[in-house]
Motif scaffolding. Structure first.
Motif, PDB file in Angstrom:
ATOM      1  N   ALA A  97       2.544   1.756  -3.601  1.00  0.00           N
ATOM      2  CA  ALA A  97       1.635   1.892  -4.741  1.00  0.00           C
ATOM      3  C   ALA A  97       1.610   3.302  -5.347  1.00  0.00           C
ATOM      4  CB  ALA A  97       0.224   1.458  -4.342  1.00  0.00           C
TER       5      ALA A  97
ATOM      6  N   ALA B 222       5.002  -4.271  -7.981  1.00  0.00           N
ATOM      7  CA  ALA B 222       3.933  -3.373  -8.420  1.00  0.00           C
ATOM      8  C   ALA B 222       4.157  -2.835  -9.834  1.00  0.00           C
ATOM      9  CB  ALA B 222       3.816  -2.197  -7.446  1.00  0.00           C
TER      10      ALA B 222
ATOM     11  N   ASN C  30       0.830  -1.214   0.000  1.00  0.00           N
ATOM     12  CA  ASN C  30       0.000   0.000   0.000  1.00  0.00           C
ATOM     13  C   ASN C  30       0.861   1.259   0.000  1.00  0.00           C
ATOM     14  OD1 ASN C  30      -2.326  -1.522   0.040  1.00  0.00           O
ATOM     15  ND2 ASN C  30      -2.661  -1.318   2.247  1.00  0.00           N
TER      16      ASN C  30
END
Length: 294
Positions: free
Chosen positions: A97, A140, A94
């Motif tokens: 990101a 990611a 998180n």
């Protein structure tokens, strides 16, 4: 010829204020278009810096500001590591990101360099915390989003060791706080040792997984131009034999351009300190980026 020693750290209320904070643990920086650098064509397009667990602003700045001095035309991504990133499966993903769109804006769809063998990114990670954050950013990003790069492993990677883990997680705890958290940390580290070492023989667990990922030729071999390891026998958190073992495995896996730079008596993520070490340290950084591996 420019000196390898960077500009001294400047005083500021918050030395990271020049960057934009995009998540609790991630920052980005775009240099002004008016930046005038005589070495602009040789600067990395992106500096990707992943720091050690619990690093304070002032300590991060001792690396960040010299990097900015050496490569003033480079964009910067800074990833910080915190203990929570090791305890939660979603915390690190998180936090990294919001960095993905910034990185993609630099490279996806941009013209391919004339020299297709030249790296565009300089990655520097410190300790196992930096290793973890870099891993999640790689996860990611799509393969085409990160171009060819040079990478520096500083005080890492290390295998799981009980006392090293306890020292890392208890760093910064003092007085009553230390005595309150120490029993829980000992239980956690003992559980980790049982999982990593006793059962897994250093082949299972998060650190083993990260270490294998850094040496995965199929995923990384086409993008990595060269790598360096900066380490020391004086490091109490990451054993020097673990670093050399990882470098040897890298060579076996096909990463041919590997440089080992062992310092003497320097502590964890502190190899640039002490008389003569700062010039040597930043000389290694520049040498790796420019392809001078003597």
């Amino acid at each position: 010829m420019a000196s390898n020693t960077p500009t001294p750290l400047t005083k500021a209320n918050n030395p990271l204020d020049f960057m934009t904070k995009v998540s609790p643990s991630a920052y980005v920086y775009t240099p002004p278009t008016s930046t005038n650098s005589t070495s602009q064509n040789n600067d990395p397009k992106l500096l990707l810096l992943a720091t050690w667990m619990g690093a304070r602003d002032v300590h991060i700045a001792k690396y960040l500001l010299p990097y900015q001095s050496l490569y003033p035309s480079s964009s910067i991504v800074l990833l910080r590591s915190e203990p929570r990133h090791f305890f939660s499966k979603t915390s690190a993903p998180n936090d990294v990101a919001p960095v993905v769109p910034f990185v993609k804006s630099l490279f996806v769809g941009s013209p391919t360099p004339d020299d297709k063998t030249k790296p565009e990114v300089l990655i520097h990670l410190w300790s196992n915390g930096g290793s973890l954050m870099l891993h999640h950013l790689r996860q990611a990003l799509t393969p085409e989003a990160l171009p060819r790069y040079v990478i520096i492993y500083d005080s890492c990677p290390g295998q799981y060791r009980y006392l090293s883990a306890f020292k890392a997680f208890s760093a910064g705890s003092k007085g009553v706080v230390y005595w309150l958290v120490a029993p829980m940390l000992h239980l956690f580290c003992a559980w980790g040792w049982f999982w990593h070492v006793f059962i897994g023989k250093n082949k299972t667990g998060p650190l083993a997984y990260l270490n294998r990922g850094h040496n995965d030729w199929e995923k990384l071999g086409g993008k990595e131009v060269r790598r360096g390891y900066i380490y020391s026998e004086g490091d109490e958190l990451v054993h020097w034999r673990d670093v050399e073992s990882h470098a040897e495995e890298a060579r076996r896996n096909g990463f041919a351009v590997v440089r080992l730079e062992k310092f003497r008596g320097t502590g964890h993520v502190a190899h640039g300190r002490g008389e003569g070490n700062q010039e040597r340290y930043w000389g290694v950084v520049r040498g790796l980026w420019e392809g001078r591996l003597e």
